[in-house]
Scaffold this motif. Structure first.
Motif, PDB file in Angstrom:
ATOM      1  N   ARG A 681       0.857  -1.032   0.117  1.00 25.11           N
ATOM      2  CA  ARG A 681       0.037   0.012   0.052  1.00 25.11           C
ATOM      3  C   ARG A 681       0.856   1.443   0.144  1.00 25.11           C
ATOM      4  O   ARG A 681       1.864   1.068   0.500  1.00 25.11           O
ATOM      5  N   LEU A 682       0.375   2.459  -0.626  1.00 23.06           N
ATOM      6  CA  LEU A 682       0.909   3.805  -0.528  1.00 23.06           C
ATOM      7  C   LEU A 682      -0.507   4.345   0.059  1.00 23.06           C
ATOM      8  O   LEU A 682      -1.479   4.483  -0.447  1.00 23.06           O
ATOM      9  N   LEU A 683      -0.122   5.446   0.969  1.00 21.50           N
ATOM     10  CA  LEU A 683      -1.087   6.054   1.664  1.00 21.50           C
ATOM     11  C   LEU A 683      -0.683   7.659   1.248  1.00 21.50           C
ATOM     12  O   LEU A 683       0.434   8.045   1.301  1.00 21.50           O
ATOM     13  N   ILE A 684      -1.619   8.421   0.699  1.00 26.74           N
ATOM     14  CA  ILE A 684      -1.482   9.870   0.288  1.00 26.74           C
ATOM     15  C   ILE A 684      -2.598  10.752   1.066  1.00 26.74           C
ATOM     16  O   ILE A 684      -3.550  10.574   1.609  1.00 26.74           O
ATOM     17  N   ASN A 685      -1.755  11.731   1.665  1.00 32.42           N
ATOM     18  CA  ASN A 685      -2.385  12.905   2.648  1.00 32.42           C
ATOM     19  C   ASN A 685      -2.309  13.972   2.021  1.00 32.42           C
ATOM     20  O   ASN A 685      -0.888  14.659   1.748  1.00 32.42           O
ATOM     21  N   ALA A 686      -3.142  14.819   1.634  1.00 32.60           N
ATOM     22  CA  ALA A 686      -3.214  16.112   0.992  1.00 32.60           C
ATOM     23  C   ALA A 686      -4.007  17.063   1.783  1.00 32.60           C
ATOM     24  O   ALA A 686      -4.967  16.643   1.986  1.00 32.60           O
ATOM     25  N   ARG A 687      -3.619  18.324   1.220  1.00 30.01           N
ATOM     26  CA  ARG A 687      -4.572  19.390   1.806  1.00 30.01           C
ATOM     27  C   ARG A 687      -6.018  19.325   0.647  1.00 30.01           C
ATOM     28  O   ARG A 687      -5.818  18.772  -0.328  1.00 30.01           O
ATOM     29  N   ARG A 688      -6.994  19.979   1.409  1.00 27.32           N
ATOM     30  CA  ARG A 688      -8.117  19.936   0.607  1.00 27.32           C
ATOM     31  C   ARG A 688      -7.991  20.581  -0.845  1.00 27.32           C
ATOM     32  O   ARG A 688      -8.708  20.138  -1.857  1.00 27.32           O
ATOM     33  N   SER A 689      -7.162  21.710  -0.839  1.00 24.75           N
ATOM     34  CA  SER A 689      -6.685  22.264  -2.112  1.00 24.75           C
ATOM     35  C   SER A 689      -6.240  21.469  -3.330  1.00 24.75           C
ATOM     36  O   SER A 689      -6.268  21.748  -4.507  1.00 24.75           O
ATOM     37  N   ALA A 690      -5.406  20.292  -3.112  1.00 24.99           N
ATOM     38  CA  ALA A 690      -4.809  19.388  -3.945  1.00 24.99           C
ATOM     39  C   ALA A 690      -5.604  18.845  -4.765  1.00 24.99           C
ATOM     40  O   ALA A 690      -6.649  18.208  -4.233  1.00 24.99           O
ATOM     41  N   GLN A 691      -5.366  18.654  -6.303  1.00 27.24           N
ATOM     42  CA  GLN A 691      -6.243  17.831  -6.934  1.00 27.24           C
ATOM     43  C   GLN A 691      -5.853  16.184  -7.116  1.00 27.24           C
ATOM     44  O   GLN A 691      -4.949  15.864  -7.903  1.00 27.24           O
ATOM     45  N   VAL A 692      -6.065  15.378  -6.184  1.00 25.31           N
ATOM     46  CA  VAL A 692      -5.482  14.250  -5.625  1.00 25.31           C
ATOM     47  C   VAL A 692      -6.055  13.565  -6.912  1.00 25.31           C
ATOM     48  O   VAL A 692      -4.944  12.494  -7.293  1.00 25.31           O
ATOM     49  N   GLN A 693      -7.075  13.419  -7.314  1.00 24.02           N
ATOM     50  CA  GLN A 693      -7.440  12.395  -8.396  1.00 24.02           C
ATOM     51  C   GLN A 693      -6.554  12.657  -9.619  1.00 24.02           C
ATOM     52  O   GLN A 693      -6.090  11.765 -10.313  1.00 24.02           O
ATOM     53  N   ASP A 694      -6.454  13.947 -10.119  1.00 21.75           N
ATOM     54  CA  ASP A 694      -5.557  14.141 -11.051  1.00 21.75           C
ATOM     55  C   ASP A 694      -4.233  13.929 -10.832  1.00 21.75           C
ATOM     56  O   ASP A 694      -3.615  13.318 -12.097  1.00 21.75           O
ATOM     57  N   ILE A 695      -3.785  14.221  -9.897  1.00 23.02           N
ATOM     58  CA  ILE A 695      -2.152  13.874  -9.506  1.00 23.02           C
ATOM     59  C   ILE A 695      -2.364  11.899  -9.573  1.00 23.02           C
ATOM     60  O   ILE A 695      -1.054  11.670 -10.220  1.00 23.02           O
ATOM     61  N   ILE A 696      -3.108  11.274  -8.964  1.00 25.00           N
ATOM     62  CA  ILE A 696      -2.674   9.833  -8.903  1.00 25.00           C
ATOM     63  C   ILE A 696      -3.056   9.434 -10.656  1.00 25.00           C
ATOM     64  O   ILE A 696      -2.250   8.433 -11.000  1.00 25.00           O
ATOM     65  N   ARG A 697      -3.720   9.861 -11.490  1.00 21.85           N
ATOM     66  CA  ARG A 697      -4.100   9.460 -12.763  1.00 21.85           C
ATOM     67  C   ARG A 697      -2.847   9.728 -13.427  1.00 21.85           C
ATOM     68  O   ARG A 697      -2.265   8.950 -14.227  1.00 21.85           O
ATOM     69  N   LYS A 698      -2.347  11.138 -13.666  1.00 23.17           N
ATOM     70  CA  LYS A 698      -1.236  11.118 -14.222  1.00 23.17           C
ATOM     71  C   LYS A 698       0.085  10.226 -13.797  1.00 23.17           C
ATOM     72  O   LYS A 698       0.990   9.981 -14.679  1.00 23.17           O
ATOM     73  N   TRP A 699       0.142  10.356 -12.574  1.00 22.16           N
ATOM     74  CA  TRP A 699       1.303   9.476 -11.844  1.00 22.16           C
ATOM     75  C   TRP A 699       1.186   8.019 -12.512  1.00 22.16           C
ATOM     76  O   TRP A 699       2.283   7.264 -13.117  1.00 22.16           O
ATOM     77  N   LEU A 700      -0.066   7.277 -12.221  1.00 23.91           N
ATOM     78  CA  LEU A 700      -0.236   5.887 -12.697  1.00 23.91           C
ATOM     79  C   LEU A 700      -0.169   5.745 -14.284  1.00 23.91           C
ATOM     80  O   LEU A 700       0.267   4.752 -14.604  1.00 23.91           O
ATOM     81  N   ASP A 701      -0.643   6.624 -15.082  1.00 28.89           N
ATOM     82  CA  ASP A 701      -0.698   6.633 -16.377  1.00 28.89           C
ATOM     83  C   ASP A 701       0.419   6.408 -16.994  1.00 28.89           C
ATOM     84  O   ASP A 701       0.746   5.633 -18.049  1.00 28.89           O
ATOM     85  N   THR A 702       1.811   6.916 -16.462  1.00 30.08           N
ATOM     86  CA  THR A 702       2.781   6.516 -16.979  1.00 30.08           C
ATOM     87  C   THR A 702       3.678   5.284 -16.727  1.00 30.08           C
ATOM     88  O   THR A 702       4.786   4.790 -17.306  1.00 30.08           O
ATOM     89  N   LEU A 703       3.056   4.601 -16.009  1.00 34.85           N
ATOM     90  CA  LEU A 703       3.485   2.854 -15.649  1.00 34.85           C
ATOM     91  C   LEU A 703       2.795   1.945 -16.278  1.00 34.85           C
ATOM     92  O   LEU A 703       1.557   1.880 -16.584  1.00 34.85           O
ATOM     93  N   ASP A 704       3.629   0.766 -16.544  1.00 34.37           N
ATOM     94  CA  ASP A 704       2.845  -0.447 -17.197  1.00 34.37           C
ATOM     95  C   ASP A 704       3.294  -1.571 -16.221  1.00 34.37           C
ATOM     96  O   ASP A 704       4.296  -1.333 -15.728  1.00 34.37           O
ATOM     97  N   PHE A 705       2.422  -2.242 -16.037  1.00 32.58           N
ATOM     98  CA  PHE A 705       2.640  -3.389 -14.964  1.00 32.58           C
ATOM     99  C   PHE A 705       2.300  -4.811 -15.581  1.00 32.58           C
ATOM    100  O   PHE A 705       1.520  -5.078 -16.659  1.00 32.58           O
ATOM    101  N   PRO A 706       3.117  -6.098 -15.162  1.00 29.97           N
ATOM    102  CA  PRO A 706       2.575  -7.215 -15.571  1.00 29.97           C
ATOM    103  C   PRO A 706       1.095  -7.772 -15.303  1.00 29.97           C
ATOM    104  O   PRO A 706       0.334  -6.855 -14.642  1.00 29.97           O
ATOM    105  N   ARG A 707       0.718  -8.704 -16.113  1.00 29.92           N
ATOM    106  CA  ARG A 707      -0.717  -8.847 -16.366  1.00 29.92           C
ATOM    107  C   ARG A 707      -1.087  -9.355 -14.950  1.00 29.92           C
ATOM    108  O   ARG A 707      -2.183  -9.224 -14.476  1.00 29.92           O
ATOM    109  N   GLY A 708      -0.341 -10.165 -14.049  1.00 29.34           N
ATOM    110  CA  GLY A 708      -0.850 -10.632 -12.838  1.00 29.34           C
ATOM    111  C   GLY A 708      -1.128  -9.535 -11.615  1.00 29.34           C
ATOM    112  O   GLY A 708      -1.430  -9.718 -10.793  1.00 29.34           O
ATOM    113  N   VAL A 709      -0.649  -8.327 -12.005  1.00 28.46           N
ATOM    114  CA  VAL A 709      -0.589  -7.282 -10.924  1.00 28.46           C
ATOM    115  C   VAL A 709      -1.876  -6.551 -11.175  1.00 28.46           C
ATOM    116  O   VAL A 709      -2.245  -6.185 -12.158  1.00 28.46           O
ATOM    117  N   ARG A 710      -2.438  -6.151  -9.958  1.00 26.65           N
ATOM    118  CA  ARG A 710      -3.627  -5.358  -9.997  1.00 26.65           C
ATOM    119  C   ARG A 710      -3.195  -4.031  -9.092  1.00 26.65           C
ATOM    120  O   ARG A 710      -2.671  -4.134  -8.012  1.00 26.65           O
TER     121      ARG A 710
END
Length: 721
Positions: A681-710
């Motif tokens: 697990r990774l835990l993200i703690n942010a201020r209310r002003s942070a666009q958490v969803q956009d940050i996570i989407r841009k972060w994970l969209d750059t990565l590829d994972f093996p088929r067995g990984v969720r």
């Protein structure tokens, strides 16, 4: 429309474009069948400008096959689907799939064949046939559903059909439901109840969006109060959705509803048969369904004319889904009401701190019921310090609690003992070699269930027979149960009060609405003296002769590092305390604890809810925790431990460095192995002003994972295991 863009139920492909045949009239929200390679798939026609995608030349488009005979999904529901997918970082197709949750409902009116016992006997009775016939008494369903009910093979039932023991019955799936009547049995409301009900009715009739927080003490009559706006919706031919946190509460609620409105509402939950599911779905989509009572998934049904949403016991964590689309039904209910421009009522005696803060800031309108209905008083609460006056050796109930149980039995009054731990004991070990029974699929001990003589995992469902000897050292009669569960407490009560009639109320014993209804009938009929239960008994039940509540271990919920532990403990104990003294007889609550000065325990004893919430609010504010900050989690899992670890490291290694956002981990999850999958697990703690969803989407969209990984994202997590 000559060409359309479809949401199809394959998240890997995204939206696809198709052509529309000349003889087919489609509109936005239409549900269609389209080709995908050699297969046929279901898709939803969507606004092209709201779905990113490359425009394909008209000459390359394949035509839609068929327009399905159901009403198009309304714009308000389409906006809710988009919002849910965006907020919870979920694929749009995964959210849309929840709307079309009854495959059978996609086709037009039809009949189907179900089977029931005919009364005949088979030519030859076998053990399996005897088991099946005993289990299927009074049941009528498809062969597939009957095999699940009877726990036998399809072949056994086919044999009974061939011999005429099971007879076919032609069923009209879409037969109409009985109609509820707004004025069937109108109650006499108190002044406070009338004030609250009138305000909600006024907003409903004005067709405005207003989120209400209905904050009423236990026993104040919140249900009877919100039944009045339900009646107003019925008079205006508008639909109502009532969300309940537990299926076990459904039967008791249905009984109250039917006595008020003369007919039962439509029920929606995961235990429905396929025919019931189809019938309900089509009635909801056509507008025939007046009131729907359901679990969280009922929120995404295609209501034709929704006028009111009620979320009962709105603080309950079971409204948060922890798999698939990880949404919180309480919050999505508010958003659905916003899109529909209707009122939504969040009802609770112990509101979530987030809801209270929304009311404080003026986003929600707070409506209060400060006193119990009919002159009943709140129970007296006393803590029992187990360090000063412990139970007898080998027992779990303190002397004062035992005396109180004996006193209630003498007075012919009922008692309730609360311990939020199923089974007999949470851990079984060998006293000879120390072997502990652990789940092979999860990082969890197996729980002993003495009623069934099994060891079970409460996370994945694995179970095994409790052996006579230790499997490690072979020593016989060496296994020891450590700690109490509700079954062990029930055994202790049986020893102390051998004449008492005891009922154990857990999700194991009340696992169907019918069993829950039987339990309620027995309790109301005074056929039970002592109820021993888990969190299932903390809400919704009203037993006028229940005058004593004993909390066996108030400290249990404060263990384990849960970031909402204090709030959850307060809510559970306050709710279970509210079961006492709801009738004319005064109630008493005894709380066993080793930490009587802990803020949450002290607040419970003093009956000072406001002081507890004020202290909890300041603690959250200083920690930047919700509702003053944002939490999100990224969960990585795989059946291969190294694969999960490397994927988690890859995510951690590319973490963004953004002001006002703190990212912790990756680290092995507390439940490091769950259902055979290794987890980080990774835990993200942010201020209310942070666009958490956009940050996570841009972060994970750059990565590829093996088929067995969720890799799953949990926005506003409630579980940290």
């Amino acid at each position: 429309m000559k060409r359309v863009r479809l949401i199809i139920f394959n998240a890997a492909l995204g939206p696809l474009d198709y052509s529309v045949p000349d003889d087919m009239a489609v509109e936005y929200g239409s549900v269609v069948v389209a080709p995908l390679g050699p297969r046929q798939i279901i898709g939803i026609v969507w606004e092209e400008d709201r779905l990113p995608g490359e425009s394909v030349a008209a000459s390359k488009l394949r035509p839609i096959f068929e327009l399905l005979p159901i009403p198009p999904l309304r714009a308000e529901l389409r906006r809710l689907i988009e919002w849910t997918a965006d907020y919870y970082c979920a694929p749009l197709a995964a959210v849309a799939r929840m709307v079309l949750s009854s495959g059978g409902a996609m086709r037009g009116p039809t009949t189907m064949t179900e089977y029931r016992l005919s009364g005949s006997e088979p030519e030859r009775m076998t053990p399996q046939r005897a088991v099946a016939m005993d289990a299927l008494q009074g049941e009528q369903a498809t062969i597939r559903e009957l095999t699940e009910l009877a726990s036998v093979s399809d072949g056994v039932l086919r044999g009974l059909v061939n011999q005429g023991v099971l007879e076919p019955v032609e069923v009209n799936i879409d037969r109409p439901y009985p109609q509820a009547q707004a004025d069937y049995d109108e109650p006499q409301l108190s002044g406070d109840q009338n004030t609250v009900a009138s305000r909600i009715v006024a907003v409903l009739e004005a067709r405005e969006f207003v989120p209400f927080l209905l904050d009423g003490v236990t026993g104040s009559g919140k249900t009877e109060t919100y039944f009045e706006p339900v009646a107003a919706a019925l008079r205006g031919n508008r639909q109502v959705l009532v969300l309940l946190p537990e299926i076990a509460l459904t039967e008791a609620f249905l009984k109250r509803f039917e006595s008020r409105f003369g007919a039962a509402p439509i029920v929606w939950h995961s235990s429905l048969k396929s025919t019931e599911r189809r019938r309900a779905w089509r009635a909801i989509a056509s507008g025939e369904a007046q009131v729907v009572v359901g679990a969280r998934s009922a929120l995404f049904l295609p209501y034709a004319s929704l006028g009111l949403i009620i979320v009962d016991e709105a603080h309950e964590i079971s409204f948060k889904q922890d798999e698939g689309v990880r949404y919180n039904a309480r919050d999505v209910a508010v958003m659905r009401a916003r899109f529909e421009k209707i009122p939504v009522v969040l009802a609770s005696a112990t509101p979530a701190l987030e809801s209270l803060q929304m009311a404080e800031s003026g986003v929600y309108e707070r409506l209060e019921l400060p006193s119990r209905f009919g002159g009943a008083t709140l129970p007296a609460i006393t803590t029992l310090n187990l360090t000063e006056n412990p139970p007898e050796r080998g027992r779990w109930l303190a002397p004062e609690l035992v005396e109180a149980l004996q006193d209630r039995l003498t007075k012919n009054e009922q008692s309730l003992l609360f311990l939020n731990r199923r089974g007999y004991a949470p851990l079984t070990l060998c006293r000879h070699c120390g072997h502990r029974f652990q789940c092979p699929n999860c990082t969890a001990w197996l729980v002993e269930h003495r009623f069934t003589s099994r060891l079970a995992c409460h996370h994945c469902g694995y179970d095994a027979v409790l052996p006579d000897a230790c499997p490690d050292c072979g020593e016989a009669d060496s296994l020891v149960a450590c700690g109490p569960g509700v079954e062990r407490i029930a055994d202790e009560v049986k020893e102390i009060l051998p004449e008492a009639r005891i009922a154990v109320a857990t999700s194991d014993t009340l696992n169907t609405p019918e069993k829950a209804a039987e339990f309620v009938a027995q309790a109301e009929g005074k056929a039970i003296d002592v109820i021993v239960g888990t969190q299932l008994v903390t809400k919704g039940f009203h037993f006028p002769d229940l005058t004593l509540v004993g909390v066996v271990d108030a400290d249990l919920g404060l263990e384990g590092g849960d970031l909402r532990a204090a709030e959850r403990t307060y809510q559970q104990i306050a709710q279970v305390a509210g079961r006492a003294g709801r009738g004319s007889k005064p109630g008493e609550v005894l709380i066993q604890t080793r930490h009587p000065k802990a803020p949450v325990i002290a607040a419970l004893e003093a009956g000072d809810r406001d002081a507890f919430y004020a202290a909890e609010t300041e603690a959250r504010r200083s920690a930047g925790a919700p509702p003053f900050g944002r939490w999100a989690a990224i969960i990585v899992s795989s059946e291969d431990e190294n694969e999960a670890k490397e994927a988690a490291r890859a995510i951690g290694g590319t973490r963004p460095n953004i002001r006002d956002v703190m990212i912790l981990g990756p680290a092995p999850a507390p439940m490091a192995l769950l259902r055979g999958r290794y987890r980080y697990r990774l835990l993200i703690n942010a201020r209310r002003s942070a666009q958490v969803q956009d940050i996570i989407r841009k972060w994970l969209d750059t990565l590829d994972f093996p088929r067995g990984v969720r890799v799953s994202v949990d926005i506003d997590p409630y579980s940290f295991v």
